[in-house]
Scaffold this active site. Structure first.
Site, PDB file in Angstrom:
ATOM      1  CD  GLU A  40      16.497  28.157 -42.792  1.00 13.14           C
ATOM      2  OE1 GLU A  40      15.350  27.659 -42.682  1.00 13.14           O
ATOM      3  OE2 GLU A  40      17.407  27.601 -43.404  1.00 13.14           O
ATOM      4  CB  CYS A  69      14.407  24.366 -44.615  1.00 16.80           C
ATOM      5  SG  CYS A  69      15.163  25.658 -45.610  1.00 16.80           S
TER       6      CYS A  69
END
Length: 510
Positions: free
Chosen positions: A253, A287
């Site tokens: 990720e 993120c």
């Protein structure tokens, strides 16, 4: 380990023992003040080798336990996370610079993940699958992959390790973990919790250190799955190497160049609130932070004025104070990276609306001159697919305003024009626009009339395109740490095949 800075040297946790071998050291520093919090041993290839050997040796016995027996070890950790909520929240804020409500939320998210993973141990596992042959039973079962290598980031130093490790452990895998080098103190505390919970030796192992230790974990043949959360650059390198190895899996990720679409049908109170939260929480160091605000021309001027007014005044300060909205950046190198992205936007023709990159002296807390302080940078720019400032992730409080004309199709065209695909949001009172965004935005996490931050552990988390492959979440992470077995059993005295295949055996005498 207490909340106070300490001169004690901390090592690695390998095979159920604390190791403090001679070698290089590194320090954990408070990004708000620059003060040293603690000193740690820097892991070597030999340390990683010992941790992997311990994990491999413990694998068979650990996987032989029931789901429920494995989960029992995590319940102690769940209770400790809850009981130490305030204390650990402050430690998170001290070590990674997040303001205090975010520090506490990091710990809350960790216990939510442990609760989900441990509770899931008593839920049904696998499926009964119909067979076309009446005398057969067919099942889909899961079994642990083996040794899981975990590499986690500094910006969620308690939550994300448990996103990785709680599920991996309950599913019957053993773990070798490298925390981020910026937040080893949080790593130390998690390892102490594992030790206190009595997890059998070798089942959980921690090696502190830098990228060389992480590479030693990810590249070793004994690692069956790599769980990585971090930068796209490192994640793609891991995926490229691991993806070419038969039987090995990388679940990565990575980052995003996330956008919020504000349509002509938006409630601007919600739009501005959502954009401020998405752009500046954690100082833009998530993120899922938004770096692109794509705003319809009919509401652009009002949205811009309101967003700029707040960005010019949003509180930057001591992360331990309740009235702070933004804390410091994580380290000096990252401040420089943010500066370079701001300069790139200027070079590419941006009209700068807010430039608080260098904060006023009065904004920096007393005694914190050595901290890594940076404020919001907001600019407007005409959309152009070739602009690097609209394509490359900054990972800081760096925000572009992009005006668009036309319908939701045009907004989606701009929104999807990025190599990333992690998170995004749409602000609109028109359900057709909401559904168009839901169905066509190229992202893994989509929000309507909300900020594009705020994942919950029971929901899928992950992206598409350059942002990764969508594994690191509750149910989906199980896919990454287990193998599926299709198990078919014959209940008849005869053998009957599917698809009408003959089961008759003929010989030359026939």
């Amino acid at each position: 380990m207490s909340q106070q800075a300490t001169e004690q040297m901390y090592g690695h946790y390998i095979g159920g023992e604390w190791r403090d071998d001679d070698g290089d050291t590194f320090e954990s520093r408070n990004p708000a003040t620059g003060e040293t919090l603690a000193t740690f041993r820097r892991g070597t290839v030999d340390d990683v080798d010992a941790a992997l050997a311990a994990a491999e040796n413990a694998s068979e016995e650990w996987r032989s336990l029931s789901y429920i027996d494995r989960a029992e070890y995590l319940w102690d950790i769940y209770h400790e996370l809850r009981e130490r909520h305030e204390e650990l929240g402050e430690i998170v804020s001290k070590e990674c610079g997040k303001e205090i409500s975010e520090g506490k939320a990091d710990v809350t998210e960790a216990w939510h993940m442990v609760e989900w993973a441990a509770g899931n141990a008593r839920h049904p596992h696998g499926d009964v699958v119909p067979s076309e042959v009446a005398g057969k039973d067919a099942y889909m079962r899961r079994k642990p992959r083996g040794v899981i290598g975990c590499i986690t980031p500094w910006n969620f130093p308690v939550a994300i390790p448990f996103w990785h490790m709680a599920i991996a452990l309950v599913e019957g895998n053993t773990v070798v973990w490298k925390p981020a080098e910026q937040t080893p103190w949080c790593g130390q505390i998690i390892a102490e919790m594992m030790d206190d919970a009595g997890i059998p030796e070798g089942v959980f192992n921690m090696v502190q250190g830098f990228g060389d230790a992480g590479a030693a974990i990810t590249e070793d043949d004994r690692v069956d799955t790599v769980l990585f959360t971090g930068s796209a650059e490192v994640g793609h390198e891991i995926s490229g190497k691991v993806g070419g190895e038969p039987g090995k899996l990388a679940a990565c990720e990575m980052g995003g160049k996330n956008g919020i679409v504000v349509t002509e049908e938006a409630d601007l109170d919600i739009a501005v609130h959502s954009a401020i939260m998405s752009s500046f929480k954690t100082t833009g160091q998530r993120c899922v932070s938004s770096e692109r605000l794509i705003v319809h021309t009919d509401v652009y001027d009002e949205f811009k004025d309101r967003f700029v007014d707040i960005a010019e005044d949003v509180s930057v300060g001591d992360p331990l104070e309740d009235d702070t909205f933004m804390g410091p950046a994580i380290e000096a190198d990252h401040v420089e990276k943010i500066r370079q992205h701001n300069e790139l936007a200027r070079e590419e023709g941006a009209e700068v609306l807010v430039d608080r990159f260098e904060l006023e002296e009065s904004e920096i807390p007393d005694g914190s001159d050595a901290g890594h302080w940076v404020g919001p940078f907001v600019y407007e720019i005409d959309y152009d697919s070739d602009l690097r400032c609209l394509q490359e992730e900054c990972f800081g409080p760096h925000v572009a305003l992009i005006e668009y004309e036309g319908d939701i199709e045009r907004a989606l065209e701009i929104h999807n024009d990025t190599p990333y695909g992690l998170a995004g949001a749409i602000i609109s009172e028109d359900y057709r626009q909401l559904h168009a965004f839901r169905d066509r935005a190229e992202i893994g996490l989509a929000y309507a009339n909300l900020p594009c931050i705020g994942a919950e552990v029971q929901l899928p988390f992950g992206g598409v395109k350059k942002s990764g492959n969508g594994y690191p979440s509750a149910r989906e992470a199980i896919e990454a740490v287990t193998e599926r077995t299709a198990w078919t059993m014959n209940n008849s005295k005869e053998i009957e095949m599917a698809q009408g295949l003959s089961a008759d055996i003929t010989t030359s005498e026939d």
